[in-house]
Scaffold this motif. Structure first.
Motif, PDB file in Angstrom:
ATOM      1  N   LEU A  48      74.765 -22.711   8.363  1.00 30.34           N
ATOM      2  CA  LEU A  48      74.685 -21.322   8.953  1.00 30.34           C
ATOM      3  C   LEU A  48      74.562 -20.790  10.359  1.00 30.34           C
ATOM      4  CD1 LEU A  48      74.216 -18.423   7.567  1.00 30.34           C
ATOM      5  CD2 LEU A  48      71.122 -18.705   8.541  1.00 30.34           C
ATOM      6  N   TYR A  49      74.307 -21.398  11.087  1.00 33.72           N
ATOM      7  CA  TYR A  49      74.158 -21.446  12.831  1.00 33.72           C
ATOM      8  C   TYR A  49      75.446 -22.005  13.240  1.00 33.72           C
ATOM      9  CZ  TYR A  49      73.261 -21.308  17.835  1.00 33.72           C
ATOM     10  OH  TYR A  49      73.394 -20.967  19.113  1.00 33.72           O
ATOM     11  N   ARG A  50      76.152 -22.399  12.706  1.00 32.18           N
ATOM     12  CA  ARG A  50      77.625 -23.186  13.006  1.00 32.18           C
ATOM     13  C   ARG A  50      78.540 -21.998  12.690  1.00 32.18           C
ATOM     14  NH1 ARG A  50      77.700 -28.070  14.983  1.00 32.18           N
ATOM     15  NH2 ARG A  50      76.840 -29.596  14.688  1.00 32.18           N
ATOM     16  N   ASP A  51      78.480 -21.395  11.438  1.00 36.91           N
ATOM     17  CA  ASP A  51      78.768 -20.387  10.668  1.00 36.91           C
ATOM     18  C   ASP A  51      78.854 -19.622  11.961  1.00 36.91           C
ATOM     19  OD1 ASP A  51      80.645 -19.189   8.788  1.00 36.91           O
ATOM     20  OD2 ASP A  51      79.384 -17.689   8.951  1.00 36.91           O
ATOM     21  N   LEU A  52      78.449 -18.783  12.069  1.00 39.63           N
ATOM     22  CA  LEU A  52      77.827 -17.597  13.117  1.00 39.63           C
ATOM     23  C   LEU A  52      78.357 -17.757  14.558  1.00 39.63           C
ATOM     24  CD1 LEU A  52      76.891 -14.574  12.848  1.00 39.63           C
ATOM     25  CD2 LEU A  52      74.589 -16.047  13.461  1.00 39.63           C
ATOM     26  N   PHE A  53      77.930 -19.411  15.040  1.00 37.06           N
ATOM     27  CA  PHE A  53      78.371 -19.773  16.294  1.00 37.06           C
ATOM     28  C   PHE A  53      80.150 -19.577  16.372  1.00 37.06           C
ATOM     29  CE2 PHE A  53      79.942 -22.859  19.110  1.00 37.06           C
ATOM     30  CZ  PHE A  53      78.437 -22.266  20.537  1.00 37.06           C
ATOM     31  N   ALA A  54      80.282 -20.241  15.555  1.00 37.28           N
ATOM     32  CA  ALA A  54      82.284 -20.011  15.260  1.00 37.28           C
ATOM     33  C   ALA A  54      82.690 -19.023  15.188  1.00 37.28           C
ATOM     34  CB  ALA A  54      82.817 -20.745  14.118  1.00 37.28           C
ATOM     35  N   ARG A  55      81.847 -17.355  14.196  1.00 42.42           N
ATOM     36  CA  ARG A  55      82.410 -16.802  13.952  1.00 42.42           C
ATOM     37  C   ARG A  55      81.653 -15.157  15.293  1.00 42.42           C
ATOM     38  NH1 ARG A  55      80.611 -13.074   9.819  1.00 42.42           N
ATOM     39  NH2 ARG A  55      79.095 -14.827   9.669  1.00 42.42           N
ATOM     40  N   VAL A  56      81.012 -15.764  16.391  1.00 41.84           N
ATOM     41  CA  VAL A  56      80.607 -15.482  16.780  1.00 41.84           C
ATOM     42  C   VAL A  56      82.327 -15.491  18.534  1.00 41.84           C
ATOM     43  CG1 VAL A  56      79.470 -14.612  19.088  1.00 41.84           C
ATOM     44  CG2 VAL A  56      78.684 -14.111  15.883  1.00 41.84           C
ATOM     45  N   GLY A  57      81.676 -16.991  18.414  1.00 40.58           N
ATOM     46  CA  GLY A  57      81.658 -17.365  19.762  1.00 40.58           C
ATOM     47  C   GLY A  57      83.836 -17.871  19.654  1.00 40.58           C
ATOM     48  N   ARG A  58      84.014 -18.171  18.849  1.00 40.09           N
ATOM     49  CA  ARG A  58      85.340 -18.877  19.022  1.00 40.09           C
ATOM     50  C   ARG A  58      86.601 -18.299  19.465  1.00 40.09           C
ATOM     51  NH1 ARG A  58      86.519 -23.409  14.704  1.00 40.09           N
ATOM     52  NH2 ARG A  58      84.715 -24.136  14.936  1.00 40.09           N
ATOM     53  N   ASP A  59      86.635 -17.109  19.092  1.00 40.28           N
ATOM     54  CA  ASP A  59      87.648 -16.145  20.078  1.00 40.28           C
ATOM     55  C   ASP A  59      87.765 -16.251  22.088  1.00 40.28           C
ATOM     56  OD1 ASP A  59      88.729 -15.396  17.664  1.00 40.28           O
ATOM     57  OD2 ASP A  59      88.468 -13.603  18.332  1.00 40.28           O
ATOM     58  N   TRP A  60      86.340 -16.804  22.659  1.00 42.48           N
ATOM     59  CA  TRP A  60      85.981 -17.090  23.375  1.00 42.48           C
ATOM     60  C   TRP A  60      86.009 -18.175  23.637  1.00 42.48           C
ATOM     61  CZ3 TRP A  60      87.645 -12.534  24.552  1.00 42.48           C
ATOM     62  CH2 TRP A  60      87.171 -11.436  23.771  1.00 42.48           C
ATOM     63  N   LEU A  61      86.295 -19.203  22.792  1.00 48.08           N
ATOM     64  CA  LEU A  61      86.348 -21.080  23.211  1.00 48.08           C
ATOM     65  C   LEU A  61      84.663 -21.337  23.486  1.00 48.08           C
ATOM     66  CD1 LEU A  61      89.632 -21.210  25.528  1.00 48.08           C
ATOM     67  CD2 LEU A  61      89.100 -21.179  22.939  1.00 48.08           C
ATOM     68  N   TRP A  62      83.902 -20.418  22.917  1.00 52.87           N
ATOM     69  CA  TRP A  62      82.242 -20.826  22.555  1.00 52.87           C
ATOM     70  C   TRP A  62      82.515 -21.934  22.279  1.00 52.87           C
ATOM     71  CZ3 TRP A  62      78.272 -16.917  20.717  1.00 52.87           C
ATOM     72  CH2 TRP A  62      78.166 -16.449  21.671  1.00 52.87           C
TER      73      TRP A  62
END
Length: 196
Positions: A48-62
């Motif tokens: 769940l955390y990995r999914d949310l981390f990606a949806r929140v931050g991937r556009d900003w290259l987290w």
């Protein structure tokens, strides 16, 4: 120490200016909860955390949490001094708030962000009020974070409006996650991609 002037960044890397910020006393703005969202703890589940981390931050290259295997990430998520929260919309987590109390007297705002479903709704200001409130409830002396120039262009101004004061700037060079982690090359068009 870097000398004045220009410095080449190796291909396959990203360079960013990192700004450290802190708050020494709570500065709540009294922002109401936006319609259609609810504030809740986030389950300490790696998937769940990995999914949310990606949806929140991937556009900003987290990329920080993407470098960790499931065991290492699970160790952080299950630490009693790491607190996870979200804003839910239509029953789905759409925000990430990670507070790290692992150092005495301080709290790091380790991760903070919204998915596109909440951007522009006032949810960020509401969530920041909750972050400040929760951090200072623990009797800390310092609430701190860092942001960088590959993050949202609004991030630094948002944190300053919330009451954080810049304390230091650094240059960070890291592997470009669009190359090293296989992120979509179209992400973060504000950050040039230089393949090796």
């Amino acid at each position: 120490m870097l000398s004045d002037g220009f410095h080449d960044i190796p291909k396959g890397k990203v360079a960013m200016v990192v700004t450290d910020l802190e708050m020494r006393a709570p500065q709540l703005r009294g922002v109401p909860m936006p319609d259609g969202v609810s504030f809740a703890p986030l389950a300490r589940d790696v998937t769940l955390y990995r999914d949310l981390f990606a949806r929140v931050g991937r556009d900003w290259l987290w990329y920080g949490r993407s470098l960790l295997d499931d065991r290492a990430l699970g160790t952080i998520l299950h630490d009693a001094d790491v607190h996870l929260f979200t804003l839910r919309k239509d029953g789905r987590p759409e925000a990430l708030l990670e507070l790290d109390f692992r150092h005495d007297g301080a709290c790091e705002l380790a991760y903070f962000g919204l998915t596109s479903a909440l951007i522009g709704t006032g949810s960020g200001a509401y969530l920041m009020d909750r972050a400040i409130e929760l951090a200072f409830e623990r009797g800390i002396d310092r609430f701190h974070l860092h942001t960088c120039t590959i993050d949202s262009p609004q991030a630094l101004g948002f944190y300053r409006r919330a009451g954080f004061t810049p304390t230091r700037q650094r240059i960070e060079v890291a592997d470009d996650p669009r190359i090293s982690l296989g992120y979509d090359p179209a992400l973060a068009p504000h950050v040039p991609l230089f393949r090796p």
